[in-house]
Design an enzyme around this catalytic site. Structure first.
Site, short mmCIF file in Angstrom:
data_model
loop_
_atom_site.label_atom_id
_atom_site.label_comp_id
_atom_site.label_asym_id
_atom_site.label_seq_id
_atom_site.Cartn_x
_atom_site.Cartn_y
_atom_site.Cartn_z
N LYS A 22 0.83 -1.21 0.00
CA LYS A 22 0.00 0.00 0.00
C LYS A 22 0.87 1.26 0.00
CE LYS A 22 -1.71 1.64 3.92
NZ LYS A 22 -1.73 3.09 4.24
N ASN A 23 1.83 1.32 0.92
CA ASN A 23 2.62 2.54 1.06
C ASN A 23 3.49 2.81 -0.16
OD1 ASN A 23 1.49 3.09 3.56
ND2 ASN A 23 3.08 2.00 4.68
N CYS A 118 -5.34 8.71 9.87
CA CYS A 118 -5.45 8.03 11.17
C CYS A 118 -4.97 8.94 12.29
CB CYS A 118 -4.62 6.75 11.17
SG CYS A 118 -5.34 5.38 10.26
N ARG A 123 2.36 13.80 13.39
CA ARG A 123 3.01 13.65 12.09
C ARG A 123 3.06 14.99 11.34
NH1 ARG A 123 0.95 7.95 9.54
NH2 ARG A 123 -1.13 8.76 9.81
N ASP A 306 4.16 0.02 12.40
CA ASP A 306 2.92 -0.49 11.82
C ASP A 306 2.63 -1.94 12.22
OD1 ASP A 306 2.26 1.86 10.62
OD2 ASP A 306 2.67 1.23 8.57
N ARG A 399 -8.77 0.29 4.15
CA ARG A 399 -7.72 1.20 3.69
C ARG A 399 -6.41 0.46 3.48
NH1 ARG A 399 -6.24 4.83 7.71
NH2 ARG A 399 -4.82 5.58 6.10
#
Length: 418
Positions: A22-23, A118, A123, A306, A399
């Site tokens: 995904k990233n 999220c 961040r 994560d 997601r």
């Protein structure tokens, strides 16, 4: 509202094929802003976050869509690029903020709203901004938007106060079209950084050092469209590895890159979980008597933040007491109260948790607060006695995990979605 019902205490057995990262996919799709013409990106997971970045590209005047004939393939046609990223999309997904670098490099002007996503930490975007300013951009904050001007970006030394993945990606993308050499110091080293660099190199960029603390980019006059395959998702692979361990099951997880999961492999072996890596596959066999272990999250190649919530779920049923320290995000323990509702014994102390292992978990209604917390609750539900109801009001799991229900069902889980 979405509810997931899981009947626990069923051993997971069989094979799982890991989806694309995904990233990586998000950053690479953002980087197509730099490439005029048609690019084809393969192994792209079909996820809500990916659909959001595709919508961002479309709002910028780029045609982007999943291929009708080739699964997990996104085709991008890029000609003219608008400079304003849409508020309603960027505020949905924090990762979409890194379009600011390629928009600026391509058009000389970018207007991007402050991001959302999220609620696991602040961040801040200041690292992105400082990096772009080092390349000669002028930045102003106005009415919730970041406005950046820079018609003639010039290479420079960029030192990141923290090895932020997003900031490294923003600066790297912008620097590909800047004049001269850019050196990013204290750069993020995650595999997704290397994947983005390989994509950009395939498009004609001159990049070296990706995966180390110093990345060098020699700016080019233009880049070219490419076909490229995204790497497998190391976090999805890790989640299924823990699923095997927590259910005392036996899973063969296919299409992995061993180096990317090394920190988790070492930690699971320390906990006396049977793990065997063979080429691009890993087999994980769970058993009784899993031992407690201490964990500290760190930027890559350390233990990934994560994976911290998922490992917390496993440690909650390990023998002994574990200490988990979170150093990356300041608010990544929102799963703790929900796990405690299921019978876990976890105490929060600042940026650490004390996990006293219990013999087993029991079903309870729980709520998902963020993507990886949701994964932790699914893992806990798989191990718990009875039927657990997981409320995922904001579709967090969609997601980050492609076809999660179908993949779990195929290996023996009893799960239904309402």
């Amino acid at each position: 509202m979405k509810r997931i019902y899981i009947k626990g205490r069923k051993k997971l057995e069989g094979e799982v094929l890991v989806s694309g990262s995904k990233n990586s996919a998000l950053a690479i799709l953002a980087a197509t802003i730099l490439l005029p013409g048609k690019s084809v990106i393969r192994n792209v997971p079909n996820l809500l976050d990916v659909k959001t970045i595709i919508r961002v590209l479309r709002a910028l005047g780029i045609r982007a869509e999943y291929s009708g004939s080739q699964p997990n393939t996104v085709e991008v046609w890029n000609s003219n690029v608008k400079h304003v990223a849409p508020y309603e999309l960027v505020t949905k997904m924090r990762a979409s903020f890194f379009v600011i670098g390629p928009i600026l490099a391509r058009t000389g002007l970018a207007k991007v709203p402050l991001p959302g996503g999220c609620a696991i930490g602040s961040r801040p975007v200041n690292l992105h901004i400082k990096g772009l300013e080092a390349l000669g951009a002028r930045v102003e904050m106005e009415h919730g938007f970041v406005n950046v001007w820079g018609k003639n970006l010039k290479g420079n030394r960029v030192y990141l106060d923290f090895p932020s993945v997003g900031a490294t990606e923003s600066v790297m993308m912008a620097a590909t079209l800047a004049e001269g050499e850019t050196i990013i110091e204290n750069a993020a080293r995650e595999p997704e950084i290397i994947d983005l660099a390989e994509f950009l190199k395939a498009a004609g960029a001159n990049i070296s050092g990706a995966g180390t603390e110093e990345i060098r980019i020699q700016g080019m006059a233009e880049l070219f469209p490419v076909e490229y395959r995204v790497i497998p998702d190391r976090i999805e692979a890790g989640t299924f590895m823990i699923a095997a361990a927590i259910t005392r099951g036996n899973l063969l997880i296919k299409d992995i890159i061993p180096d990317h999961i090394e920190a988790l492999v070492r930690k699971l072996k320390e906990m006396k979980v049977d793990v065997e890596v063979n080429g691009n596959e890993v087999r994980v066999s769970g058993k009784d008597g899993i031992k407690a272990a201490d964990v500290k999250t760190m930027p890559y190649p350390g233990f990934p933040t994560d994976m911290q919530p998922q490992l917390t779920a496993l440690l909650s049923v390990a023998k002994g007491t574990s200490v988990i320290t979170e150093t990356v995000f300041e608010n990544r323990f929102m799963h703790v109260n929900e796990l405690n509702r299921m019978g876990a014994d976890i105490k929060l102390e600042g940026q650490s948790t004390i996990v006293n292992g219990v013999p087993g978990l029991s079903s309870a209604p729980v709520k998902v607060s963020d993507l990886r917390a949701g994964a932790a609750l699914v893992l806990a539900g798989l191990a718990a006695q009875g039927e657990t109801m997981i409320e995922d009001r904001d579709h967090h799991l969609e997601r980050g995990y492609e076809n999660l229900k179908q993949k779990l069902t195929r290996i023996g889980a009893e799960i239904r979605v309402v």
